[in-house]
Write a protein that holds these residues in place. Structure first.
Motif, short mmCIF file in Angstrom:
data_model
loop_
_atom_site.label_atom_id
_atom_site.label_comp_id
_atom_site.label_asym_id
_atom_site.label_seq_id
_atom_site.Cartn_x
_atom_site.Cartn_y
_atom_site.Cartn_z
N GLU A 1 -61.64 -75.62 68.95
CA GLU A 1 -62.13 -75.40 67.57
C GLU A 1 -63.76 -75.28 67.25
O GLU A 1 -64.12 -74.60 66.40
CB GLU A 1 -61.80 -76.88 66.91
CG GLU A 1 -60.12 -76.75 66.89
CD GLU A 1 -59.72 -78.24 66.18
OE1 GLU A 1 -60.57 -78.86 65.65
OE2 GLU A 1 -58.67 -78.46 66.22
N SER B 1 -58.72 -72.11 65.44
CA SER B 1 -58.16 -72.99 64.66
C SER B 1 -56.63 -73.29 65.32
O SER B 1 -56.01 -72.25 65.39
CB SER B 1 -58.05 -72.75 63.25
OG SER B 1 -57.28 -71.51 63.13
N VAL B 2 -56.28 -74.62 65.45
CA VAL B 2 -54.86 -74.78 65.98
C VAL B 2 -54.19 -75.29 64.54
O VAL B 2 -54.35 -76.39 64.20
CB VAL B 2 -55.03 -75.94 67.33
CG1 VAL B 2 -53.39 -76.02 67.52
CG2 VAL B 2 -56.01 -75.23 68.09
N PRO B 3 -53.14 -74.59 64.40
CA PRO B 3 -52.36 -75.00 63.16
C PRO B 3 -51.77 -76.51 63.01
O PRO B 3 -51.91 -76.87 62.24
CB PRO B 3 -51.52 -73.85 62.94
CG PRO B 3 -51.98 -72.63 63.75
CD PRO B 3 -52.57 -73.14 64.89
N GLN B 4 -51.37 -76.79 64.13
CA GLN B 4 -50.59 -78.05 64.09
C GLN B 4 -50.77 -78.62 65.67
O GLN B 4 -51.42 -77.99 66.58
CB GLN B 4 -49.28 -77.85 64.04
CG GLN B 4 -48.54 -77.12 64.98
CD GLN B 4 -47.09 -76.84 64.78
OE1 GLN B 4 -46.29 -77.57 64.11
NE2 GLN B 4 -46.25 -75.75 65.12
N LYS B 5 -50.99 -79.95 65.55
CA LYS B 5 -51.25 -80.66 66.87
C LYS B 5 -50.41 -80.24 67.99
O LYS B 5 -49.09 -80.21 67.82
CB LYS B 5 -51.07 -82.21 66.62
CG LYS B 5 -51.68 -83.13 67.65
CD LYS B 5 -51.46 -84.39 67.31
CE LYS B 5 -52.03 -85.45 68.65
NZ LYS B 5 -51.87 -86.62 68.47
N PRO B 6 -51.02 -79.91 69.20
CA PRO B 6 -50.28 -79.16 70.15
C PRO B 6 -49.42 -80.58 70.65
O PRO B 6 -49.95 -81.74 70.69
CB PRO B 6 -51.18 -79.06 71.27
CG PRO B 6 -52.45 -78.77 70.48
CD PRO B 6 -52.17 -79.66 69.16
N THR B 7 -48.18 -80.31 71.25
CA THR B 7 -47.39 -81.09 71.88
C THR B 7 -46.98 -80.93 73.42
O THR B 7 -47.26 -80.01 73.81
CB THR B 7 -45.95 -81.45 71.27
OG1 THR B 7 -45.16 -80.00 71.36
CG2 THR B 7 -46.27 -81.51 69.64
#
Length: 454
Positions: A68, A73-79
């Motif tokens: 970041e 930008s990472v649209p949603q939190k990585p799992t």
């Protein structure tokens, strides 16, 4: 030679044993090798290789965060999915084991998937009931995790089982302060587990340079790893919830979902029949060998972690090669255990070669060159992580006696720095080398002012 079934019989299919078997077979020797578990040994099956894969996996959590700062930008939190990682790791280990087996077959080594013990100075007995005679026997059975005798120890796992956990534990108690303990603290922490590291002494990584130890442990703490010094489990109890209640030796208690003992490994000599055959063992159970890896029984040799030398895979391989040169090529070679570079895949990573400052000062007057700085890769990300570069230099000889690095890529850097240190490079040799800019490694050749004595 025709009086024996084999010219060489190797017990143990790890890195040292397999290399020795292959190289001996290439000289024309008739070679047999027995392995009771899987080919590849500690390193490939339950050590260096799967551990490094898990280190890579755990490092992605910070990589997502750092991206970041560089405009991503990472649209949603990585799992993260534990079972996917373990399945991929297992597939790679199976592939590597296949290569080990194929290499043995290619060189004509007779492989036996069975436990082998020493029946006499020239005889090996397999668990299948078969017995073979051999002119020379090589013990390469490696090490085995040490587990203390405390109530509830059956609830804990060792470095053998930790690679195959069915699910990721939410809370982890790691016991120990060496390579494996510190590396797995970073692995579990990076994958999102809550990690507590308990060590009976006052600082992890005993035997390493003190600056390296303090710097690494401080950076690990920044990442959220909790240290409990001067304490180790005295009792483990399984709760109805499936978690574990751990009573520490200092009287404190904690609850965790995994108790992992990384308290070192001991030579794997139990039940091999060595002492009955006349082979002397050290007080710690290692095969006692001379400079050429020969035991007290002339026909029996030993290499790798089963001896009381350096427990490192590349060292075991070199010992295996030296053994073949000595016994099958007629060129006595003593394996070199001096100035061996090594890496610890903690987060941040460690690379080190040569003497610590403390050991060097006990031998001669020294100058210390040290630098701590924020690496460029952390400037835009905003991560509060600092690198350490340190050179220990003989004041009169000017030789670089030790090189110690903590930070990203330290393992890669120390391999090349190790060449220079092994060649006897002086501080002035480092100074004359032009820096590669912009890199972290350039700090090794740009430090000019020694640290002031205190």
């Amino acid at each position: 030679m025709a009086d024996y079934d084999f010219d060489l019989f190797v017990i143990g299919g790890g890195s040292g044993g397999v290399r020795a078997a292959r190289m001996a077979a290439l000289t024309g020797a008739r070679v047999g090798l027995a392995e009771e578990f899987r080919y590849g040994g500690t390193c490939v099956i339950r050590g260096c290789v799967p551990k490094k894969l898990m280190v890579y996996a755990s490092a992605f959590s910070e990589a997502f965060e750092d991206a970041e700062g560089f405009g991503w930008s990472v649209p949603q939190k990585p799992t993260f999915d534990w079972t996917s990682l373990i399945a991929a790791k297992d597939a790679e280990i199976t592939r590597l084991e296949g290569i080990y087996r194929a290499n043995l077959d290619r060189t004509g080594v007779h492989s036996f998937s069975a436990r082998a013990t020493v029946a006499s100075a020239h005889e090996v007995r397999l668990a299948t009931g078969e017995t073979f005679s051999a002119r020379t026997i090589l013990i390469a059975t490696g090490g085995w995790p040490f587990m203390p005798d405390i109530p509830g120890i059956e609830h804990a796992v060792s470095s053998n089982e930790v690679f195959n956990l069915p699910a990721q534990p939410r809370r982890v108690l790691i016991v120990g302060g060496g390579y494996v303990a510190c590396e797995f603290a970073g692995i579990f922490n990076g994958l999102g587990s809550e990690v507590t590291l308990a060590y009976r002494r006052d600082l992890v990584l005993r035997g390493f340079d003190m600056d390296l130890r303090t710097h690494t442990s401080a950076e690990m703490a920044k990442k959220g790893i909790a240290f409990r010094y001067g304490a180790e489990p005295a009792r483990i109890e399984r709760l109805e919830s499936g978690a574990f209640a751990v009573e520490m030796g200092d009287g404190r208690h904690l609850e965790t979902d995994l108790v992992f003992f990384a308290t070192g490994r001991v030579p794997n000599t139990k039940g091999l029949g060595l002492e009955e055959a006349g082979v002397a063992l050290t007080p710690g159970g290692a095969v006692q060998v001379d400079a050429y890896s020969q035991s007290t029984v002339p026909s029996i040799y030993a290499v790798g972690d089963v001896t009381d030398r350096l427990a490192l895979t590349p060292v075991a391989i070199r010992e295996g090669m030296a053994f073949v040169d000595t016994v099958f090529r007629g060129t006595p070679v003593s394996p070199d255990h001096d100035l061996v570079p090594t890496a610890v895949f903690t987060q941040p990573e460690i690379g080190t070669v040569g003497l610590s400052e403390e050991d060097a000062r006990a031998l001669e007057p020294v100058e210390i060159y040290r630098s701590t700085f924020r690496a460029m890769m952390h400037t835009l990300s905003g991560r509060d992580e600092r690198m350490l570069m340190k050179l220990v230099v003989g004041k009169e000889s000017r030789r670089v006696l030790g090189c110690h690095i903590v930070g990203h890529g330290a393992g890669e850097m120390i391999q090349l720095a190790g060449v220079a240190v092994k060649m006897g490079a002086t501080k002035e040799d480092f100074d004359r080398t032009c820096a590669v800019h912009p890199t972290a490694a350039e700090e090794l050749v740009t430090m000019r002012e020694p640290v002031a004595e205190t």
